[in-house]
Scaffold this motif. Structure first.
Motif, PDB file in Angstrom:
ATOM      1  N   GLU A   1      30.065  32.064  46.298  1.00  0.00           N
ATOM      2  CA  GLU A   1      30.427  33.063  45.285  1.00  0.00           C
ATOM      3  C   GLU A   1      30.074  34.484  45.698  1.00  0.00           C
ATOM      4  O   GLU A   1      29.095  34.718  46.404  1.00  0.00           O
ATOM      5  CB  GLU A   1      29.692  32.778  43.975  1.00  0.00           C
ATOM      6  CG  GLU A   1      30.176  31.596  43.190  1.00  0.00           C
ATOM      7  CD  GLU A   1      29.440  31.489  41.869  1.00  0.00           C
ATOM      8  OE1 GLU A   1      29.304  32.524  41.165  1.00  0.00           O
ATOM      9  OE2 GLU A   1      28.970  30.390  41.547  1.00  0.00           O
TER      10      GLU A   1
ATOM     11  N   CYS B   1      39.393  39.152  41.283  1.00  0.00           N
ATOM     12  CA  CYS B   1      39.294  37.699  41.403  1.00  0.00           C
ATOM     13  C   CYS B   1      40.624  37.105  41.841  1.00  0.00           C
ATOM     14  O   CYS B   1      40.661  36.190  42.679  1.00  0.00           O
ATOM     15  CB  CYS B   1      38.890  37.089  40.060  1.00  0.00           C
ATOM     16  SG  CYS B   1      37.119  36.953  39.791  1.00  0.00           S
TER      17      CYS B   1
ATOM     18  N   SER C   1      33.471  35.859  41.232  1.00  0.00           N
ATOM     19  CA  SER C   1      32.966  35.257  39.992  1.00  0.00           C
ATOM     20  C   SER C   1      32.376  36.360  39.117  1.00  0.00           C
ATOM     21  O   SER C   1      32.161  37.487  39.556  1.00  0.00           O
ATOM     22  CB  SER C   1      31.909  34.188  40.301  1.00  0.00           C
ATOM     23  OG  SER C   1      30.757  34.777  40.898  1.00  0.00           O
TER      24      SER C   1
ATOM     25  N   TRP D   1      36.833  27.608  40.069  1.00  0.00           N
ATOM     26  CA  TRP D   1      36.876  29.053  40.211  1.00  0.00           C
ATOM     27  C   TRP D   1      37.153  29.698  38.862  1.00  0.00           C
ATOM     28  O   TRP D   1      37.616  29.057  37.915  1.00  0.00           O
ATOM     29  CB  TRP D   1      37.950  29.463  41.220  1.00  0.00           C
ATOM     30  CG  TRP D   1      37.718  28.939  42.596  1.00  0.00           C
ATOM     31  CD1 TRP D   1      36.574  28.350  43.080  1.00  0.00           C
ATOM     32  CD2 TRP D   1      38.657  28.930  43.676  1.00  0.00           C
ATOM     33  NE1 TRP D   1      36.736  27.994  44.391  1.00  0.00           N
ATOM     34  CE2 TRP D   1      38.001  28.322  44.793  1.00  0.00           C
ATOM     35  CE3 TRP D   1      39.971  29.368  43.821  1.00  0.00           C
ATOM     36  CZ2 TRP D   1      38.633  28.163  46.023  1.00  0.00           C
ATOM     37  CZ3 TRP D   1      40.598  29.216  45.050  1.00  0.00           C
ATOM     38  CH2 TRP D   1      39.944  28.617  46.134  1.00  0.00           C
ATOM     39  N   TYR D   2      36.919  30.992  38.797  1.00  0.00           N
ATOM     40  CA  TYR D   2      37.043  31.707  37.530  1.00  0.00           C
ATOM     41  C   TYR D   2      38.467  31.653  36.991  1.00  0.00           C
ATOM     42  O   TYR D   2      39.442  31.883  37.707  1.00  0.00           O
ATOM     43  CB  TYR D   2      36.622  33.174  37.714  1.00  0.00           C
ATOM     44  CG  TYR D   2      36.788  33.987  36.451  1.00  0.00           C
ATOM     45  CD1 TYR D   2      35.802  33.959  35.465  1.00  0.00           C
ATOM     46  CD2 TYR D   2      37.941  34.740  36.227  1.00  0.00           C
ATOM     47  CE1 TYR D   2      35.954  34.679  34.294  1.00  0.00           C
ATOM     48  CE2 TYR D   2      38.091  35.455  35.053  1.00  0.00           C
ATOM     49  CZ  TYR D   2      37.100  35.425  34.093  1.00  0.00           C
ATOM     50  OH  TYR D   2      37.254  36.129  32.925  1.00  0.00           O
TER      51      TYR D   2
ATOM     52  N   ASN E   1      40.509  34.950  45.247  1.00  0.00           N
ATOM     53  CA  ASN E   1      40.445  33.500  45.105  1.00  0.00           C
ATOM     54  C   ASN E   1      41.775  32.819  45.395  1.00  0.00           C
ATOM     55  O   ASN E   1      41.962  32.222  46.452  1.00  0.00           O
ATOM     56  CB  ASN E   1      39.959  33.145  43.699  1.00  0.00           C
ATOM     57  CG  ASN E   1      38.599  33.739  43.384  1.00  0.00           C
ATOM     58  OD1 ASN E   1      37.968  34.363  44.229  1.00  0.00           O
ATOM     59  ND2 ASN E   1      38.135  33.551  42.167  1.00  0.00           N
TER      60      ASN E   1
ATOM     61  N   PRO F   1      29.569  37.536  43.058  1.00  0.00           N
ATOM     62  CA  PRO F   1      29.681  38.061  41.687  1.00  0.00           C
ATOM     63  C   PRO F   1      30.195  39.492  41.708  1.00  0.00           C
ATOM     64  O   PRO F   1      29.757  40.311  42.519  1.00  0.00           O
ATOM     65  CB  PRO F   1      28.252  37.975  41.157  1.00  0.00           C
ATOM     66  CG  PRO F   1      27.385  37.973  42.381  1.00  0.00           C
ATOM     67  CD  PRO F   1      28.174  37.316  43.466  1.00  0.00           C
TER      68      PRO F   1
END
Length: 381
Positions: free
Chosen positions: A250, A178, A167, A330-331, A182, A252
């Motif tokens: 998460e 990501c 994230s 999710w992003y 993910n 980051p």
């Protein structure tokens, strides 16, 4: 004609397996929801957090660790070197939250070539409770962190884990990270668990301490260079299962450079190659490179438009990925598909790198990873 048919069928099969993994992951993953603090008495939990250096989100991840909605838990922070600048931040956080039992332990127990595992040994030995979570320092713990981990424990469970969900990427290469974490790696890990092939992930690991202590203790995780690979084999050897939390936590990311993404993915590829070669071998087929190449070969042989074929394959592969990310919160960004394309362009090279020796970087350590946890390790700058 035979080449055209074989290429088309193989490409279609790979695209179908890709879609099947997305559907399995979507079925296994649950929407993020808050689990209320327990109303009745619940077991006390020890959370062991190994740290090294100050990262972009260290202050926030520390604050989250002290703010959990669990009535009884202790924090044990582990740092290998006494001059590490993260010690000041940890000490300040401990002073700021006096109501949360917390300790800072400094020292390095060399039981393996895995620097993180070595750093965790003292924390494991100091843990006072039967439930112990080994949590990486860059995990952004939600308030119901402990609830989600314990909720995934079943009578036949030996270990509960969470994959990291990338994230807050800052820049294109962080978005590529990501795309790796993910909708590729987490997706396949949850699809594997749905098929009964649960693999441990070292980001967040919930252990029953008497269970692990009765089977070699934390030293048993030194049987492989990666502690999560050793954990998977140990739990499976006991006839138990590795379970994943319903909604992963998460991590980051902040800024990333291409060199950082390559280094991390190459290290993980090499670790998977030496610990689970039978599963690593077909990994090159999980990206888009193979089905796209085969589809273009079939299209060229049949006289079909190559650009139209490529666009069709891209849509079949990436639109379901985007839907998975969107449905799970999710992003996603306008650059996500471009990041997925770059990820899949890098995958064959990363996979090939996994088959060869040579040093890889592990948190400042130059490491040569060999089979059966035989390694050469020297401290880096």
């Amino acid at each position: 004609m035979e080449l055209t048919f074989a290429a088309a069928v193989t490409s279609s099969a790979l695209l179908v397996s890709n879609l099947a993994s997305i559907l399995l992951a979507a079925w296994r993953l649950k929407p993020r929801h808050v689990i209320a603090p327990p109303a009745s008495k619940q077991p006390a939990v020890s959370i062991v957090v190994p740290l090294r250096g100050v990262e972009a989100f260290t202050r926030e991840t520390l604050q989250r660790a002290f703010s959990l909605d669990w009535p009884r838990y202790e924090l044990i922070f582990c740092v290998a070197q006494g001059e590490d600048p993260v010690i000041k931040l940890v000490s300040a956080a401990i002073a700021r939250y006096p109501k949360v039992p917390a300790r800072l332990l400094i020292g390095d127990d060399r039981i393996s070539a895995n620097p993180k595992l070595n750093n965790c040994v003292k924390g494991w030995q100091a843990a006072r409770n039967d439930w112990v979570i080994l949590a990486d320092s860059n995990v952004l713990m939600p308030k119901d962190y402990v609830q989600h981990l314990l909720a995934a424990w079943r009578p036949d469970t030996g270990l509960v884990c969470s994959t990291p969900i990338g994230s807050r990427p800052d820049g294109f290469w962080a978005e590529v990270e990501c795309a790796f974490l993910n909708t590729l790696q987490a997706r396949w890990q949850y699809a594997g668990e749905a098929l009964g092939l649960g693999f441990a992930q070292g980001k967040s690991m919930l252990w029953n301490k008497p269970l692990l202590d009765g089977n070699g203790g934390i030293h048993a995780l030194a049987a492989e260079i990666a502690e999560d690979a050793a954990a998977t084999k140990l739990v499976n050897g006991l006839g138990l299962k590795v379970n994943l939390v319903a909604a992963p936590f998460e991590q980051p990311l902040g800024q990333r450079r291409l060199a950082e993404v390559w280094s991390r993915q190459a290290r993980w590829a090499r670790l998977r190659r030496v610990t689970f070669p039978q599963f690593f071998a077909p990994e090159v087929l999980t990206g888009l490179a193979a089905p796209l190449l085969l589809a273009l070969i079939a299209a060229a042989s049949a006289g079909v438009s190559l650009p139209a074929t490529a666009l069709c394959v891209l849509a079949i592969a990436y639109l379901p990925e985007c839907l998975l990310a969107s449905s799970k919160g999710w992003y996603l960004s306008p650059r996500s598909i471009t990041a997925m394309i770059m990820r899949d362009a890098l995958l064959p090279a990363i996979w090939a790198r996994g088959w060869f020796g040579g040093a890889v970087d592990w948190r400042g350590n130059a490491m040569t990873i060999r089979a059966k946890a035989m390694t050469e390790l020297e401290e880096g700058a």
